[in-house]
Design an enzyme around this catalytic site. Structure first.
Site, mmCIF file in Angstrom:
data_model
loop_
_atom_site.group_PDB
_atom_site.id
_atom_site.type_symbol
_atom_site.label_atom_id
_atom_site.label_comp_id
_atom_site.label_asym_id
_atom_site.label_seq_id
_atom_site.Cartn_x
_atom_site.Cartn_y
_atom_site.Cartn_z
ATOM 1 N N GLY A 84 35.983 44.040 -9.369
ATOM 2 C CA GLY A 84 36.815 42.918 -8.963
ATOM 3 C C GLY A 84 35.966 41.854 -8.301
ATOM 4 O O GLY A 84 34.814 41.640 -8.682
ATOM 5 N N CYS A 85 36.510 41.198 -7.306
ATOM 6 C CA CYS A 85 35.802 40.123 -6.605
ATOM 7 C C CYS A 85 34.424 40.572 -6.138
ATOM 8 O O CYS A 85 34.302 41.498 -5.335
ATOM 9 C CB CYS A 85 36.630 39.658 -5.411
ATOM 10 S SG CYS A 85 35.771 38.512 -4.320
ATOM 11 N N PHE A 86 33.369 39.900 -6.602
ATOM 12 C CA PHE A 86 32.037 40.354 -6.229
ATOM 13 C C PHE A 86 31.701 40.071 -4.768
ATOM 14 O O PHE A 86 30.832 40.729 -4.201
ATOM 15 C CB PHE A 86 30.940 39.816 -7.163
ATOM 16 C CG PHE A 86 30.942 38.350 -7.486
ATOM 17 C CD1 PHE A 86 31.472 37.390 -6.639
ATOM 18 C CD2 PHE A 86 30.385 37.913 -8.679
ATOM 19 C CE1 PHE A 86 31.448 36.044 -6.947
ATOM 20 C CE2 PHE A 86 30.344 36.557 -9.011
ATOM 21 C CZ PHE A 86 30.877 35.623 -8.135
#
Length: 215
Positions: A36-38
């Protein structure tokens, strides 16, 4: 005699530098994962003892040197991912993967938390047969622990492209950005995003007391 001593000292220094350099190189490993969001994956793993660095970027797609806007718009095939470099004397590849799977919702194949779409899906990218075996074993173990099928795929590694500087270490930056709630330091905007996206709440719901980083 002085020249001979100096020459010997130089040879010893060069030899030791080569040996120590080789040992240092041999003592590091890399893992490339998408969770997901890095920003969140980077923030989690930079706190892990034995992790040397975490870089946010993109992999798994067909476009060379993609921009963030291209990836999130869709069509490039890339995942938001991170490249984790670690000291193998302090943490193993297997342990990195165990922590990773317990830091995401590996039952969700449509994205992660509030972030939906292909670029936010989970994945483990492997570079050789040993990494593939470790990753497949980690996924199987996670499935047993959850009593459900983990949908996180094990994929062959391709080029990893670093994201723009703007995205690196976002979670701790004091730079000011404009958000819907007005100007905020990046670290405060990140904290607000992480909570409102429900990342930690969902990880705790999935993993319970095995959740790796959820507060």
């Amino acid at each position: 005699m002085h020249r001979l001593f100096t020459l010997a000292a130089v040879i010893v220094t060069v030899f030791l530098s080569a040996v120590l350099g080789a040992a240092s190189h041999a003592a590091t490993g890399k893992a490339v994962v998408a969770g997901g969001c890095f920003w969140c994956v980077e923030a989690d793993f930079e706190k892990v003892p034995g992790v040397i660095s975490v870089v946010s970027g993109f992999t798994g797609g067909t476009v060379e040197n993609p921009t963030y806007k291209q990836v999130v718009a869709g069509g490039t095939g890339h995942y938001e991912a991170v490249e984790i470099t670690f000291d193998t004397a302090k943490i193993s590849y297997d342990e990195v993967l165990r922590l990773f799977l317990r830091s995401v919702d590996p039952l969700d194949d449509g994205g992660q938390f509030c972030d939906r779409g292909d670029s936010y899906r989970t994945a483990i990218f492997v570079s050789n047969s040993a990494e593939k075996a470790s990753a497949e074993a980690a996924v199987a173990e996670a499935s047993r622990a959850l009593g459900a099928a983990v949908v996180t795929p094990v994929l062959a590694a391709g080029p990893f492209y670093e994201a723009e500087d703007y995205h690196q270490d976002y979670y701790k930056s004091r730079d000011i950005v404009l958000t819907r709630a007005g100007p905020k330091q990046k670290r405060n905007a990140y904290a607000f995003y992480r909570e409102s996206c429900g990342r930690d709440a969902r990880v705790k719901a999935v993993w319970g007391d095995q959740a790796a980083f959820a507060k």
